[in-house]
Write a protein that holds these residues in place. Structure first.
Motif, short mmCIF file in Angstrom:
data_model
loop_
_atom_site.label_atom_id
_atom_site.label_comp_id
_atom_site.label_asym_id
_atom_site.label_seq_id
_atom_site.Cartn_x
_atom_site.Cartn_y
_atom_site.Cartn_z
N ARG A 60 8.20 -5.23 -4.24
CA ARG A 60 9.21 -4.87 -4.94
C ARG A 60 8.64 -4.46 -6.31
O ARG A 60 7.78 -4.97 -6.85
CB ARG A 60 10.15 -6.23 -5.27
N ALA A 61 9.16 -3.04 -6.60
CA ALA A 61 8.49 -2.47 -7.52
C ALA A 61 9.60 -2.18 -8.74
O ALA A 61 10.22 -1.12 -8.72
CB ALA A 61 7.90 -0.94 -7.24
N LEU A 114 3.85 10.33 -7.15
CA LEU A 114 5.01 10.87 -8.07
C LEU A 114 4.35 11.00 -9.54
O LEU A 114 4.95 12.11 -9.91
CB LEU A 114 5.78 9.53 -8.27
N ILE A 115 3.33 10.40 -9.86
CA ILE A 115 2.80 10.87 -11.14
C ILE A 115 1.88 12.20 -11.01
O ILE A 115 2.07 12.96 -11.96
CB ILE A 115 1.64 9.55 -11.48
N GLU A 116 1.64 12.65 -9.92
CA GLU A 116 1.00 13.74 -9.75
C GLU A 116 1.57 14.84 -9.50
O GLU A 116 1.63 16.14 -10.12
CB GLU A 116 -0.17 13.82 -8.41
N LEU A 117 3.04 14.51 -9.02
CA LEU A 117 3.76 15.75 -8.67
C LEU A 117 5.07 15.86 -9.45
O LEU A 117 5.91 16.90 -9.41
CB LEU A 117 4.25 15.52 -7.24
N SER A 118 5.29 14.88 -10.41
CA SER A 118 6.85 14.86 -10.94
C SER A 118 6.72 14.89 -12.35
O SER A 118 5.63 14.86 -12.91
CB SER A 118 7.66 13.71 -10.63
N GLU A 119 7.96 14.88 -12.98
CA GLU A 119 7.93 15.01 -14.52
C GLU A 119 7.30 13.53 -14.97
O GLU A 119 7.78 12.51 -14.52
CB GLU A 119 9.60 15.26 -14.95
N PRO A 120 6.93 13.46 -16.15
CA PRO A 120 6.18 12.46 -16.60
C PRO A 120 7.25 11.45 -17.16
O PRO A 120 7.00 10.20 -17.64
CB PRO A 120 5.37 12.77 -17.84
N ASN A 121 8.55 11.80 -17.70
CA ASN A 121 9.56 10.83 -18.24
C ASN A 121 10.54 10.35 -17.30
O ASN A 121 11.75 9.80 -17.71
CB ASN A 121 10.39 11.73 -19.40
N MET A 122 10.30 10.57 -15.88
CA MET A 122 11.30 9.75 -14.90
C MET A 122 10.51 8.65 -14.27
O MET A 122 9.13 8.76 -14.13
CB MET A 122 11.73 10.89 -13.96
N PHE A 123 11.26 7.75 -13.65
CA PHE A 123 10.58 6.74 -12.76
C PHE A 123 11.82 6.38 -11.80
O PHE A 123 12.80 6.67 -11.89
CB PHE A 123 10.17 5.67 -13.66
N ALA A 173 0.85 -0.97 -0.03
CA ALA A 173 0.02 -0.04 0.17
C ALA A 173 0.73 1.17 -0.09
O ALA A 173 0.56 2.24 -0.73
CB ALA A 173 -1.03 0.04 1.24
N VAL A 174 1.87 1.33 0.64
CA VAL A 174 3.16 2.51 0.56
C VAL A 174 3.49 2.61 -0.71
O VAL A 174 3.23 3.84 -1.29
CB VAL A 174 4.22 2.12 1.54
N LEU A 175 3.72 1.67 -1.33
CA LEU A 175 4.47 1.86 -2.79
C LEU A 175 3.33 2.27 -3.86
O LEU A 175 3.58 3.05 -4.72
CB LEU A 175 5.11 0.63 -3.33
N LEU A 181 7.68 2.66 -10.45
CA LEU A 181 6.96 3.53 -9.82
C LEU A 181 7.13 4.87 -10.64
O LEU A 181 8.22 5.20 -11.15
CB LEU A 181 7.37 3.99 -8.32
N GLY A 182 6.18 5.57 -10.79
CA GLY A 182 6.15 6.94 -11.73
C GLY A 182 5.63 7.05 -12.93
O GLY A 182 5.55 7.97 -13.57
N LEU A 183 5.34 5.75 -13.39
CA LEU A 183 5.17 5.78 -15.06
C LEU A 183 3.62 5.40 -15.11
O LEU A 183 3.04 5.73 -16.22
CB LEU A 183 5.84 4.92 -15.73
N PHE A 184 2.87 4.36 -14.42
CA PHE A 184 1.83 3.81 -14.48
C PHE A 184 0.79 4.33 -13.73
O PHE A 184 1.05 4.34 -12.44
CB PHE A 184 1.80 2.39 -14.57
N ASP A 185 -0.23 4.90 -14.19
CA ASP A 185 -1.31 5.52 -13.25
C ASP A 185 -2.50 4.72 -13.20
O ASP A 185 -3.53 5.07 -12.47
CB ASP A 185 -1.79 6.91 -14.07
N ARG A 186 -2.37 3.45 -13.32
CA ARG A 186 -3.77 2.63 -13.16
C ARG A 186 -3.80 2.31 -11.72
O ARG A 186 -2.79 2.31 -10.73
CB ARG A 186 -3.58 1.13 -13.77
N GLU A 187 -4.97 2.12 -11.06
CA GLU A 187 -5.43 2.41 -9.83
C GLU A 187 -5.73 0.96 -9.15
O GLU A 187 -7.20 0.79 -9.71
CB GLU A 187 -6.01 3.66 -9.13
N PRO A 188 -5.54 0.32 -8.06
CA PRO A 188 -4.13 0.46 -7.58
C PRO A 188 -3.01 -0.49 -8.38
O PRO A 188 -3.48 -1.28 -9.20
CB PRO A 188 -4.41 -0.27 -6.41
N LEU A 189 -1.91 0.22 -8.41
CA LEU A 189 -0.90 -0.42 -9.07
C LEU A 189 -0.87 -1.91 -8.47
O LEU A 189 -0.75 -2.19 -7.60
CB LEU A 189 0.55 0.24 -8.85
N VAL A 190 -0.75 -2.84 -9.43
CA VAL A 190 -0.67 -4.31 -9.03
C VAL A 190 0.71 -4.66 -8.49
O VAL A 190 1.75 -4.56 -9.41
CB VAL A 190 -0.96 -5.06 -10.42
#
Length: 216
Positions: free
Chosen positions: A102-103, A74-83, A65-67, A126-135
């Motif tokens: 492990r992500a 990260l998707i909301e706050l950061s640049e889209p080309n970083m992960f 749940a933390v990850l 983390l930081g690229l895929f915006d599906r909720e929740p991340l599997v």
């Protein structure tokens, strides 16, 4: 529990990070992560990711749940080309039990009785895929006295020799096994020395990080 770590950036600053932090009187968190790119952009993204992880880890007990929350932020706050790839685990001190997620990160290594074991666990970076929740899977490991848990980034396996040949993962694992009996700090130092001997004067292309957890 005893801990040792080392991180050698490829440039003046890097995008790898590691941490061990208390959650309460009975549990602590342990993490290692690797941000895409190098240098200052990676360092800034790393600082953001670490801050989000620490804040959420003290609110939520489940590593998965933390990850998942860190990914959304990260998707909301950061640049889209970083992960970032990340391993995050919680150790119950009394039970000697590790619960982790492990992500997209390199599989942690358990050294036990001279044998080497890759820990399972599935999940995207983390930081690229915006599906909720991340599997992500959430896995458990019962720790034993004498165990060494080795967390690392791929800079320690993507190491070029002077002739351009990359260090193979099997060679890296043999380095770990050779020094498996050593205390955490000595294990870290010995593996970095072996990697440096392999690389010789070839340039370092990636940040290199290792965190060792020694169980007593």
């Amino acid at each position: 529990f005893r801990f040792a770590a080392r991180s050698d950036p490829a440039r003046q600053v890097g995008g790898d990070f590691y941490d061990v932090f208390a959650l309460d009187a009975d549990r602590f968190g342990v993490t290692v992560a690797d941000v895409s790119d190098k240098g200052m952009p990676a360092a800034l993204y790393m600082a953001l990711t670490r801050s989000l992880l620490l804040a959420e880890a003290r609110r939520t007990s489940s590593p998965r749940a933390v990850l998942q929350t860190v990914n959304r932020l990260l998707i909301e706050l950061s640049e889209p080309n970083m992960f970032v790839t990340m391993f995050y685990g919680v150790v119950d001190v009394a039970a000697r039990r590790l619960t982790y997620a492990r992500a997209g990160h390199d599989r942690p290594i358990l050294l036990r009785g001279g044998a080497i074991r890759e820990l399972p666990g599935q999940g995207p970076l983390l930081g690229l895929f915006d599906r909720e929740p991340l599997v992500l899977s959430e896995d458990h490991l019962d720790l034993e006295p004498g165990d060494r848990l080795v967390l690392y980034t791929d800079g320690l396996t993507d190491v070029p020799a002077p002739d351009g040949r990359l260090l193979e993962r099997g060679e890296f694992y043999r380095m770990l096994q050779t020094h498996a009996h050593r205390a955490a700090a000595d294990l870290c130092a010995a593996v970095f020395a072996d990697v440096a001997a392999y690389r010789q004067d070839a340039p370092q292309f990636d940040d290199m990080t290792m965190l060792v957890v020694e169980i007593h």
